[in-house]
Motif scaffolding. Structure first.
Motif, short mmCIF file in Angstrom:
data_model
loop_
_atom_site.label_atom_id
_atom_site.label_comp_id
_atom_site.label_asym_id
_atom_site.label_seq_id
_atom_site.Cartn_x
_atom_site.Cartn_y
_atom_site.Cartn_z
N GLY A 1 0.84 -1.19 0.00
CA GLY A 1 0.00 0.00 0.00
C GLY A 1 0.88 1.24 0.00
N ALA A 2 1.96 1.19 -0.77
CA ALA A 2 3.00 2.21 -0.70
C ALA A 2 2.55 3.58 -1.17
CB ALA A 2 4.22 1.76 -1.51
N THR A 3 1.57 3.64 -2.07
CA THR A 3 1.15 4.93 -2.61
C THR A 3 0.04 5.59 -1.80
OG1 THR A 3 -0.40 3.84 -4.12
CG2 THR A 3 1.81 4.28 -4.96
N ARG B 1 19.54 2.35 9.21
CA ARG B 1 18.85 1.25 9.88
C ARG B 1 17.60 0.75 9.16
NH1 ARG B 1 17.67 2.67 15.72
NH2 ARG B 1 16.51 0.72 15.65
N LEU B 2 17.12 1.48 8.16
CA LEU B 2 15.91 1.08 7.43
C LEU B 2 16.14 1.18 5.93
CD1 LEU B 2 13.26 3.08 9.51
CD2 LEU B 2 13.74 0.63 9.70
N ARG B 3 15.59 0.23 5.19
CA ARG B 3 15.66 0.27 3.73
C ARG B 3 14.40 -0.34 3.14
NH1 ARG B 3 17.14 -3.41 -0.31
NH2 ARG B 3 17.63 -2.33 -2.28
N ALA B 4 13.79 0.37 2.20
CA ALA B 4 12.60 -0.14 1.52
C ALA B 4 13.04 -1.14 0.46
CB ALA B 4 11.81 1.00 0.89
N SER B 5 12.80 -2.42 0.71
CA SER B 5 13.21 -3.46 -0.23
C SER B 5 12.07 -3.90 -1.15
CB SER B 5 13.76 -4.67 0.52
OG SER B 5 12.78 -5.21 1.40
N VAL B 6 10.83 -3.69 -0.71
CA VAL B 6 9.65 -4.07 -1.49
C VAL B 6 8.63 -2.95 -1.42
CG1 VAL B 6 7.74 -5.71 -1.75
CG2 VAL B 6 9.99 -6.53 -0.99
N LEU B 7 8.14 -2.52 -2.57
CA LEU B 7 7.05 -1.55 -2.63
C LEU B 7 5.91 -2.17 -3.43
CD1 LEU B 7 8.94 1.81 -3.38
CD2 LEU B 7 8.25 0.87 -1.17
N ALA B 8 4.70 -2.10 -2.88
CA ALA B 8 3.53 -2.66 -3.57
C ALA B 8 2.41 -1.63 -3.57
CB ALA B 8 3.07 -3.94 -2.89
N ALA B 9 1.68 -1.57 -4.67
CA ALA B 9 0.57 -0.63 -4.82
C ALA B 9 -0.57 -1.32 -5.55
CB ALA B 9 1.02 0.62 -5.58
N ASP C 1 7.39 6.50 -9.33
CA ASP C 1 8.02 7.64 -8.66
C ASP C 1 8.68 7.20 -7.36
OD1 ASP C 1 7.26 9.39 -10.66
OD2 ASP C 1 5.47 10.11 -9.59
N LEU C 2 7.98 6.35 -6.60
CA LEU C 2 8.53 5.87 -5.34
C LEU C 2 9.74 4.97 -5.58
CD1 LEU C 2 5.27 5.04 -3.33
CD2 LEU C 2 6.78 7.00 -3.03
N CYS C 3 9.70 4.19 -6.63
CA CYS C 3 10.84 3.33 -6.95
C CYS C 3 12.07 4.16 -7.30
CB CYS C 3 10.49 2.38 -8.09
SG CYS C 3 9.33 1.06 -7.64
N ARG C 4 11.88 5.23 -8.02
CA ARG C 4 13.02 6.10 -8.34
C ARG C 4 13.62 6.71 -7.08
NH1 ARG C 4 9.04 7.95 -12.10
NH2 ARG C 4 9.33 6.98 -14.16
N HIS D 1 12.25 -4.98 -5.23
CA HIS D 1 11.05 -5.49 -5.87
C HIS D 1 9.95 -4.43 -5.84
CE1 HIS D 1 12.63 -9.66 -5.76
NE2 HIS D 1 13.16 -9.27 -4.61
N ALA D 2 9.17 -4.38 -6.91
CA ALA D 2 7.98 -3.53 -6.97
C ALA D 2 6.84 -4.37 -7.53
CB ALA D 2 8.22 -2.31 -7.84
N ALA D 3 5.67 -4.24 -6.91
CA ALA D 3 4.53 -5.06 -7.32
C ALA D 3 3.30 -4.18 -7.47
CB ALA D 3 4.26 -6.17 -6.31
N ILE D 4 2.54 -4.44 -8.51
CA ILE D 4 1.28 -3.76 -8.74
C ILE D 4 0.17 -4.81 -8.65
CG2 ILE D 4 1.30 -4.01 -11.28
CD1 ILE D 4 0.38 -0.76 -9.48
N ALA D 5 -0.85 -4.53 -7.85
CA ALA D 5 -1.89 -5.53 -7.63
C ALA D 5 -2.68 -5.83 -8.89
CB ALA D 5 -2.83 -5.05 -6.52
N ASP D 6 -2.90 -4.83 -9.72
CA ASP D 6 -3.66 -5.00 -10.95
C ASP D 6 -2.74 -5.56 -12.03
OD1 ASP D 6 -5.24 -4.89 -13.17
OD2 ASP D 6 -5.65 -2.73 -13.06
#
Length: 408
Positions: free
Chosen positions: A13-15, A32-40, A49-52, A58-63
């Motif tokens: 729910g990254a967006t 201490r923190l790193r975003a390794s997976v973003l899903a929307a 934009d968030l991936c940049r 990894h990036a995942a789109i539900a649709d």
């Protein structure tokens, strides 16, 4: 988790508003923190934009229809981020070795599978998806215990309770500890606070012509449309009562609600010795998220401290369940148990969607939920399949009933 270790974080729910707040906190702590997976869900452009900005693995789109645009956009940006699509892919990422911490912020029942998967896999689970607990609270808490997950609630109210329970922070809660929200010896009752939403103080007769635009204009919090409408009807608080029951093991009669329009006291806990503890802070989700990422340590969130002199006063009042009956309906569903909370949640999702589309009026939301609860018998919540069946039946029933309700 040692301060020197870098947590790999999946933001599901990254967006959305919680996702973007989570990423703001992550960006403040590159050591201490790193975003390794973003899903929307569907917004490929916002996800790119968030991936940049965060360069996840990894990036995942539900649709699934967005997969090609996501893959091509990542390649065009020169990112090594792998593209994925579909809810099954998101669930696999939440459970896999791509992350240690999962921010579960997918709105609605759609977030249940990935949340359960993260719990079973023993993740540190920053839980912002209400429906996982409302729809399948017993199953989720059992999965967390069996998998050794550490659940830190991110709703400001439950996070406040978590902070006020001293046993929750009595020792380091590593992923794998299976402590959930900790023990709570001597706890008498929980008091959840509610802002009252944009229509606080209005009587039932004054709510007939409320528009979707008015309902989503929350006076204190920046949230998505569905959650904002739930706040306006007080269903949001009703769902939180059910959540609190599962998180902290108290029956409904020991979970109270007070309207607190300043939204500075996020919740209170009362102990058997007469002590009452409260957690206060500015209304900003980054505080709760920082607690989730750093607990039992404290890390900077980007939220300023609270100047009580500047705010001047703290007011409290009883909720008006005549004007806002959704809260009463949630207590009734909790008391009924079994599949009733799943029916409540599903009917509410259908009703809110119908309201936002202009098909029913604001007062028809609780009416539709109540009619659905009355129409469907409560069954034991013995399995996820039984709960999914109850969810589907409730959606079908609520959809049929909504077609008969004339928009006010």
């Amino acid at each position: 988790m040692p301060a020197s270790a870098i947590q790999s974080v999946a933001v599901l729910g990254a967006t959305g508003s919680i996702g973007t707040s989570a990423l703001d906190v992550v960006a403040r702590h590159p050591d201490r923190l790193r975003a390794s997976v973003l899903a929307a869900g569907r917004n490929v452009g916002a996800l790119l934009d968030l991936c940049r900005a965060h360069r996840p693995d990894h990036a995942a789109i539900a649709d699934p229809a967005g997969y090609q645009d996501l893959r091509d956009g990542l390649a065009a940006a020169g990112l090594a981020t792998r593209a994925h699509a579909g809810m099954d892919a998101i669930t696999e990422l939440a459970a896999g070795d791509t992350c240690q911490t999962v921010v579960a912020a997918i709105v609605g029942a759609a977030g249940l599978d990935s949340t359960l998967a993260a719990a079973r896999a023993g993740k540190r689970l920053l839980l912002a998806n209400k429906e996982s607990l409302v729809l399948a609270g017993e199953l989720l808490m059992d999965a967390a215990r069996d998998g050794g997950a550490c659940i830190v609630p991110i709703d400001s109210e439950h996070n406040a309770i978590f902070q006020c329970l001293p046993e929750a922070g009595a020792r380091d809660q590593e992923p794998g500890a299976g402590e959930g929200c900790g023990r709570h010896d001597g706890l008498l009752r929980i008091i959840l606070t509610a802002s009252g939403g944009p229509f606080r103080g209005r009587g039932r007769t004054e709510l007939g012509d409320v528009t979707p635009a008015q309902a989503i204009a929350h006076p204190k919090w920046s949230m998505g449309p569905k959650i904002s409408v739930d706040s306006a009807t007080l269903m949001n608080k009703g769902l939180e009562v059910i959540e609190a029951h599962h998180l902290f093991g108290l029956p409904g009669e020991r979970i109270d609600v007070l309207v607190h329009p300043q939204s500075l006291v996020h919740s209170l806990v009362e102990f058997i010795d007469g002590s009452t503890l409260a957690q206060l802070g500015l209304p900003d989700m980054r505080t709760a998220l920082a607690v989730g990422f750093g607990w039992p340590q404290r890390i900077e969130s980007g939220v300023a401290g609270l100047d009580l002199l500047a705010h001047g006063r703290l007011d409290f009042e009883a909720p008006d369940t005549d004007a806002f009956p959704c809260l009463r309906l949630a207590y009734a569903a909790l008391a009924a148990g079994g599949t009733a909370p799943a029916t409540l949640n599903a009917a509410n999702e259908v009703a809110v969607s119908s309201f936002l589309q202009g098909r029913i009026g604001f007062l028809s939301i609780p009416a539709l939920v109540e009619q659905t609860l009355a129409a469907l018998p409560t069954a034991p919540a013995a399995s996820l399949e039984a709960l999914r069946d109850a969810d589907a039946r409730a959606r079908d029933c609520a959809t049929r009933l909504s077609s008969r309700i004339r928009a006010n």
